[in-house]
Scaffold this motif. Structure first.
Motif: not given
Length: 288
Positions: A154-177
């Motif tokens: 339901a969710a994925a993560y991505t963080s690159a070597p030159l990033s000071a953040s980590v991003t979570v990806l979801v699809k739809g409002a329910a999984d986002e909440a």
């Protein structure tokens, strides 16, 4: 999009490799956990109304750090050679297929695999490069446990070597909440920090770029007022009332351990009026 270059000496540029499925373009949301305040402000400066010299200096410094790290990986990491020769061609085909047919779960699995393999290559570099912080690793764990709990990717993560953040990806409002609630429970800002939960945007992008990151709202992004209200959160103190997720009933809270959470989406790209010019992070990389 995929970064490609036509000659070794040319700068990589992002190009569209296939048209996105409408379900992905309209329904995929992002939640970015900003780990480094200094990095956030540097990127904010690069995106605000600064002079060309400032922008060029920041951009060149980022490119120099990346070039140095990449050169070391190329010459010392056998895993990178295997990735380029064996993994990337098949994975690129798989990404194109997932995007074309709107397969979010397949794309999510690929995003996690890519993030993990890049981290492995950094560790395989001599001397090793470490960019995943304790916060980044915990975000990964939160995503993996949630996926196991709901029985799907339901969710994925991505963080690159030159990033000071980590991003979570979801699809739809329910999984986002659900994911937003878990991240806010794990990494709340405490009232004693002096932060505000939400606040009106400053008068200009440059004003936000020049501001101390601790003076900016803790949560920013697309429709955050309504999304927080749906979770019963109207003030910073309400974050302490969030209950642990059912898959981690004894989850430990790490107060004041991140510098912001940004809610967004995918499509044509982020807009300053949506997430603020100071919401994206500039790279940091640590040598081991």
């Amino acid at each position: 999009a995929m970064a490609r270059r036509t000659a070794p000496e040319e700068t990589s540029v992002a190009a569209c490799i296939c048209e996105p499925h409408a379900g992905l373009a309209n329904d995929v949301r992002t939640i970015t956990v900003v780990v480094s305040p200094e990095a956030s402000q540097l990127r904010a400066l690069a995106g605000s109304q600064t002079n060309a010299a400032d922008e060029g200096r920041i951009a060149q410094a980022s490119l120099d750090r990346f070039a140095t790290a990449a050169a070391r990986s190329v010459t010392t990491s056998p895993l990178l050679t295997h990735r380029v020769e064996k993994v990337v061609p098949a994975r690129l085909h798989a990404v194109e297929s997932c995007v074309a047919r709107g397969d979010f779960e397949g794309l999510a699995r690929l995003a996690c695999a890519e993030s993990n393999q890049v981290a492995a290559i950094c560790s395989d570099t001599a001397p090793p490069l470490y960019f995943m912080s304790d916060v980044t690793r915990r975000v990964v764990a939160i995503v993996e446990r949630y996926n196991h709990h709901v029985g799907r990717t339901a969710a994925a993560y991505t963080s690159a070597p030159l990033s000071a953040s980590v991003t979570v990806l979801v699809k739809g409002a329910a999984d986002e909440a659900a994911m937003l609630a878990r991240l806010l429970h794990a990494f709340p800002a405490m009232p004693s920090s002096g932060r505000t939960l939400l606040a009106p945007r400053l008068e200009s992008a440059k004003a936000e770029a020049d501001a101390d990151v601790m003076s900016l709202p803790f949560v920013r992004g697309l429709g955050v007022t309504e999304k927080l209200s749906a979770l019963g959160i109207k003030a910073l103190g309400d974050l302490a009332s969030l209950t642990p997720p059912p898959e981690s009933p004894n989850a430990v809270v790490w107060p004041d351990s991140v510098y912001g959470i940004v809610v967004g989406g995918v499509g044509a790209g982020a807009h300053a009026e949506d997430i603020g010019a100071s919401d994206v992070s500039e790279p940091t990389l640590k040598e081991g």
